[in-house]
Design a protein around this motif. Structure first.
Motif, PDB file in Angstrom:
ATOM      1  N   LEU A 118       0.819  -1.210   0.000  1.00 51.12           N
ATOM      2  CA  LEU A 118       0.000   0.000   0.000  1.00 51.12           C
ATOM      3  C   LEU A 118       0.853   1.261   0.000  1.00 51.12           C
ATOM      4  CD1 LEU A 118      -3.059   0.573   0.138  1.00 51.12           C
ATOM      5  CD2 LEU A 118      -2.811   0.767   2.590  1.00 51.12           C
ATOM      6  N   GLN A 119       0.515   2.187  -0.888  1.00 49.73           N
ATOM      7  CA  GLN A 119       1.176   3.503  -0.918  1.00 49.73           C
ATOM      8  C   GLN A 119       0.110   4.570  -1.041  1.00 49.73           C
ATOM      9  OE1 GLN A 119       4.083   4.176  -3.900  1.00 49.73           O
ATOM     10  NE2 GLN A 119       5.103   2.202  -3.592  1.00 49.73           N
ATOM     11  N   VAL A 120       0.306   5.677  -0.319  1.00 48.86           N
ATOM     12  CA  VAL A 120      -0.636   6.786  -0.444  1.00 48.86           C
ATOM     13  C   VAL A 120       0.142   8.046  -0.798  1.00 48.86           C
ATOM     14  CG1 VAL A 120      -2.397   8.145   0.710  1.00 48.86           C
ATOM     15  CG2 VAL A 120      -2.162   5.740   1.256  1.00 48.86           C
ATOM     16  N   TRP A 121      -0.332   8.745  -1.820  1.00 47.23           N
ATOM     17  CA  TRP A 121       0.370   9.934  -2.296  1.00 47.23           C
ATOM     18  C   TRP A 121      -0.582  11.126  -2.365  1.00 47.23           C
ATOM     19  CZ3 TRP A 121       5.495  10.511  -4.000  1.00 47.23           C
ATOM     20  CH2 TRP A 121       6.256   9.335  -4.042  1.00 47.23           C
ATOM     21  N   LEU A 122      -0.039  12.293  -2.089  1.00 47.74           N
ATOM     22  CA  LEU A 122      -0.738  13.527  -2.411  1.00 47.74           C
ATOM     23  C   LEU A 122       0.015  14.141  -3.579  1.00 47.74           C
ATOM     24  CD1 LEU A 122      -1.662  15.323   0.927  1.00 47.74           C
ATOM     25  CD2 LEU A 122      -3.209  14.541  -0.844  1.00 47.74           C
ATOM     26  N   LYS A 123      -0.612  14.195  -4.735  1.00 48.43           N
ATOM     27  CA  LYS A 123       0.085  14.635  -5.931  1.00 48.43           C
ATOM     28  C   LYS A 123      -0.051  16.149  -6.042  1.00 48.43           C
ATOM     29  CE  LYS A 123       0.201  13.379 -10.838  1.00 48.43           C
ATOM     30  NZ  LYS A 123      -0.587  14.315 -11.629  1.00 48.43           N
ATOM     31  N   ILE A 124       1.079  16.833  -6.151  1.00 53.34           N
ATOM     32  CA  ILE A 124       1.063  18.299  -6.193  1.00 53.34           C
ATOM     33  C   ILE A 124       1.143  18.795  -7.632  1.00 53.34           C
ATOM     34  CG2 ILE A 124       2.210  20.401  -5.403  1.00 53.34           C
ATOM     35  CD1 ILE A 124       0.941  18.798  -3.180  1.00 53.34           C
ATOM     36  N   ASP A 125       2.134  18.305  -8.379  1.00 46.18           N
ATOM     37  CA  ASP A 125       2.176  18.646  -9.802  1.00 46.18           C
ATOM     38  C   ASP A 125       2.438  17.372 -10.596  1.00 46.18           C
ATOM     39  OD1 ASP A 125       4.946  18.195  -9.673  1.00 46.18           O
ATOM     40  OD2 ASP A 125       5.270  20.234  -8.972  1.00 46.18           O
ATOM     41  N   SER A 126       2.755  17.516 -11.859  1.00 48.16           N
ATOM     42  CA  SER A 126       2.758  16.320 -12.705  1.00 48.16           C
ATOM     43  C   SER A 126       3.853  15.316 -12.324  1.00 48.16           C
ATOM     44  CB  SER A 126       2.912  16.723 -14.163  1.00 48.16           C
ATOM     45  OG  SER A 126       4.083  17.487 -14.313  1.00 48.16           O
ATOM     46  N   THR A 127       4.919  15.781 -11.683  1.00 48.93           N
ATOM     47  CA  THR A 127       5.993  14.828 -11.415  1.00 48.93           C
ATOM     48  C   THR A 127       6.225  14.563  -9.939  1.00 48.93           C
ATOM     49  OG1 THR A 127       7.549  16.650 -11.486  1.00 48.93           O
ATOM     50  CG2 THR A 127       7.277  15.383 -13.509  1.00 48.93           C
ATOM     51  N   SER A 128       5.713  15.412  -9.066  1.00 53.66           N
ATOM     52  CA  SER A 128       6.100  15.248  -7.672  1.00 53.66           C
ATOM     53  C   SER A 128       4.910  15.353  -6.734  1.00 53.66           C
ATOM     54  CB  SER A 128       7.133  16.306  -7.296  1.00 53.66           C
ATOM     55  OG  SER A 128       6.604  17.573  -7.569  1.00 53.66           O
ATOM     56  N   GLY A 129       5.130  14.870  -5.512  1.00 57.27           N
ATOM     57  CA  GLY A 129       4.063  14.899  -4.523  1.00 57.27           C
ATOM     58  C   GLY A 129       4.605  14.484  -3.172  1.00 57.27           C
ATOM     59  N   TYR A 130       3.693  14.277  -2.213  1.00 57.81           N
ATOM     60  CA  TYR A 130       4.084  13.818  -0.889  1.00 57.81           C
ATOM     61  C   TYR A 130       3.619  12.398  -0.708  1.00 57.81           C
ATOM     62  CZ  TYR A 130       4.858  18.727   0.163  1.00 57.81           C
ATOM     63  OH  TYR A 130       5.307  20.006   0.141  1.00 57.81           O
ATOM     64  N   GLN A 131       4.560  11.559  -0.230  1.00 55.26           N
ATOM     65  CA  GLN A 131       4.132  10.199   0.103  1.00 55.26           C
ATOM     66  C   GLN A 131       3.835  10.143   1.597  1.00 55.26           C
ATOM     67  OE1 GLN A 131       6.835   7.024  -0.792  1.00 55.26           O
ATOM     68  NE2 GLN A 131       5.268   5.468  -0.480  1.00 55.26           N
ATOM     69  N   ALA A 132       2.817   9.388   1.960  1.00 55.87           N
ATOM     70  CA  ALA A 132       2.477   9.268   3.375  1.00 55.87           C
ATOM     71  C   ALA A 132       3.642   8.639   4.121  1.00 55.87           C
ATOM     72  CB  ALA A 132       1.230   8.420   3.541  1.00 55.87           C
ATOM     73  N   THR A 133       4.027   9.234   5.255  1.00 58.12           N
ATOM     74  CA  THR A 133       5.174   8.715   6.002  1.00 58.12           C
ATOM     75  C   THR A 133       4.794   7.478   6.792  1.00 58.12           C
ATOM     76  OG1 THR A 133       4.634  10.377   7.639  1.00 58.12           O
ATOM     77  CG2 THR A 133       6.454  10.861   6.154  1.00 58.12           C
TER      78      THR A 133
END
Lengths: 348, 220
Positions: A62-77
């Motif tokens: 399981l991975q959870v991401w908050l996508k900010i722009d087309s290439t990068s984002g924050y992954q849940a720690t």
């Protein structure tokens, strides 16, 4: 049997549409996120409610991401899974220059990627020291993967009502084909003056009116679920309602004339006139006006993301099946009317 | 071609003479306009621009219906026979449409005058409003004349004209209302030329279909 193969085909297609249309599950999605607004430069917990998801059994991948722009984002720690449908993700958000509405991605090996657009609003900090790092990380290249197998797409807001595509949209398509056939028979009547063309034209038009009413009803139910009201001032709804009024007037006209030849002649003329009046209603004005319907602003709704291949596999058979059913209804009416004419002639 | 136009003009003047002989029809319509405006004035006293536009088009719609409803039903049976034997149906239709159009424009002008007198005038862009009025008046006369020619064959021809005509007229009416709202600056929209195009396109489609179908309608 020789002449009724298309009836059997229509029934089989509709059976297929009803079974597959209702039984095929949706792809995993995200129903709810809370809170919907978090602060930059903070560590925040976000609880996520999934739909048809397998969070517990697929916890390892399981991975959870908050996508900010087309290439990068924050992954849940860190992630805390509370059952198959519920999880809480912790994000360490760094400095963001602007307030952003981030896209939420939940990925695991079994479900593929579940997406919720504009799920979380990240408010940028007011007084932000320049030294704070953004803590953004690059999205993995294989973030977007789809679940293997035959599933209908999950769209937020639509949810399970995406299945209404097979009925609401297909009914309008079938109605239009029936109207075209009615128009053809009206033209044929004016050319040949043979009564059977009049019977055919009116029967196909009546079947089309029935389909139009059903299209309005299914659309109204759908609007109640997605837009929150039974009826909206949306241009397509009102144009469809006017079309129904025009064809209701056709029925009234036919009822208002006793003489059969006169009735055939006048209703054929009105049918052609009404069809011409309907074309700007259904095909020109909605294209030029903003609509809540998908695909507004110049392009038709078929195609793009809204109708993917799994939906198409049921949607096209639905159109054909509904059309064949409509033809069946029309032929029954044709037979009744023909018998009535015969009876009139034998009475005389 | 010139004979064609002469015929239209001839029938048009014929129609005019006929109306002149029974002036109560025109007078009745004018009274209808004035009465409707006065009732609106007494009900509303003061009126906002959107309501002004709506009331204007409602009165205009029913004036159009009232005046075109009798396009064919008032003809005596011997004059129908005369038309039938001596004129081309298209000529007859065109003369009726032209007559109804001029009569509608006259009514619309009077309606505007009385609305102005009692309820002020919110229209800012006069040219746009005039365009909407002319194009929709054309559409109204094309459709209502055709529909009343259908309805004259039925038992209750007056009711039938309204039943058949009102749904057909809605697209024209809605576009015209939108144009008038733009011209009174209730809605700010620079896309009015698209609406003008829609209106003219509807007029042209309706006109083409009506001219093609009218001969077979007239022969029945």
């Amino acid at each position: 049997m020789k002449y009724s193969w298309w009836k059997i085909l229509g029934v089989l297609l509709l059976l297929y549409v009803f079974t597959f249309g209702f039984l095929v599950p949706l792809k995993p999605g995200i129903i709810a996120v809370s809170p919907v607004s978090i602060e930059a430069n903070h560590v925040s917990n976000i609880s996520i409610t999934g739909y048809n998801s397998n969070y517990q059994s697929q916890e390892s991948s399981l991975q959870v991401w908050l996508k900010i722009d087309s290439t990068s984002g924050y992954q849940a720690t860190s992630l805390r899974v509370n059952g198959e449908r519920q999880l809480t993700a912790t994000f360490d958000i760094g400095a963001l220059p602007d307030t952003t509405e981030a896209l939420l991605l939940v990925v695991n090996a079994e479900d593929g990627t579940a997406i919720r657009p504009r799920a979380v609003k990240i408010n940028s900090a007011e007084h932000q020291p320049a030294s704070v790092p953004s803590k953004l990380s690059a999205l993995p290249s294989k973030t977007f993967q789809t679940k293997a197998g035959f599933y209908f797409p999950y769209r937020s807001i639509l949810d399970e009502t995406i299945r209404n595509t097979f009925f609401h949209v297909a009914l309008w398509m079938a109605m239009f084909v029936l109207l075209l056939i009615g128009l053809y028979h009206s033209i044929q009547y004016l050319r040949t003056k043979r009564i059977e063309y009049d019977i055919k034209a009116s029967s196909y038009s009546y079947a089309a009116i029935l389909y139009g009413l059903l299209g309005l009803a299914t659309g109204s139910v759908w609007a109640r679920y997605t837009w929150g009201t039974w009826w909206t001032p949306d241009v397509k709804l009102n144009m469809a309602a006017i079309t129904m009024l025009i064809y209701a007037a056709y029925a009234v006209l036919r009822a208002g004339i006793d003489d059969i030849d006169k009735r055939s002649q006048l209703s054929a003329i009105y049918n052609i006139f009404a069809f011409a009046a309907m074309i700007p209603l259904l095909f020109v004005i909605p294209r030029l006006t903003d609509s809540l319907h998908p695909g507004n602003g110049g392009n038709p709704a078929l195609g793009g993301e809204d109708l993917d291949n799994t939906l198409r596999m049921v949607f096209y058979p639905a159109i054909i099946g509904l059309f064949l059913l409509g033809r069946w209804i029309a032929t029954l009416n044709i037979r009744i009317e023909t018998l009535r004419i015969h009876k009139l002639q034998s009475d005389l | 071609m010139s004979a064609f136009i002469t015929n239209i003009i001839h029938l048009f003047s014929q129609q005019l003479k006929l109306e002149w002989k029974s002036p109560f029809i025109i007078g009745g319509n004018l009274l209808y306009v004035i009465g409707a405006v006065f009732i609106t004035y007494k009900i509303f006293n003061e009126i906002s621009a959107p309501v002004w536009v709506c009331v204007y088009w409602l009165i205009f719609l029913f004036t159009a219906l009232n005046s075109t409803i009798h396009s064919f039903s008032r003809e005596q049976s011997d004059s129908i026979l005369f038309y039938y034997s001596f004129t081309n149906p298209v000529v007859l239709y065109l003369s009726k449409v032209t007559f109804n159009f001029f009569f509608l424009m006259l009514s619309a002008g009077l309606l505007f005058f009385f609305m102005w007198l009692f309820l002020q005038n919110p229209i800012v862009d006069d040219g746009l409003f005039l365009t909407a009025m002319v194009l929709s008046g054309l559409g109204f006369s094309i459709q209502f004349t055709f529909v009343s020619a259908i309805a004259v064959h039925t038992k209750q021809s007056n009711t039938m004209t309204s039943i058949l005509g009102l749904p057909l007229i809605i697209p024209i009416l809605m576009t015209a209302v939108k144009l008038s709202l733009i011209s009174s600056e209730v809605i700010i929209d620079d896309g009015s030329d698209i609406d003008i195009m829609i209106l003219s396109a509807i007029d042209m489609i309706m006109f083409g279909i009506a001219v093609i179908l009218f001969p077979s309608l007239w022969r029945s």
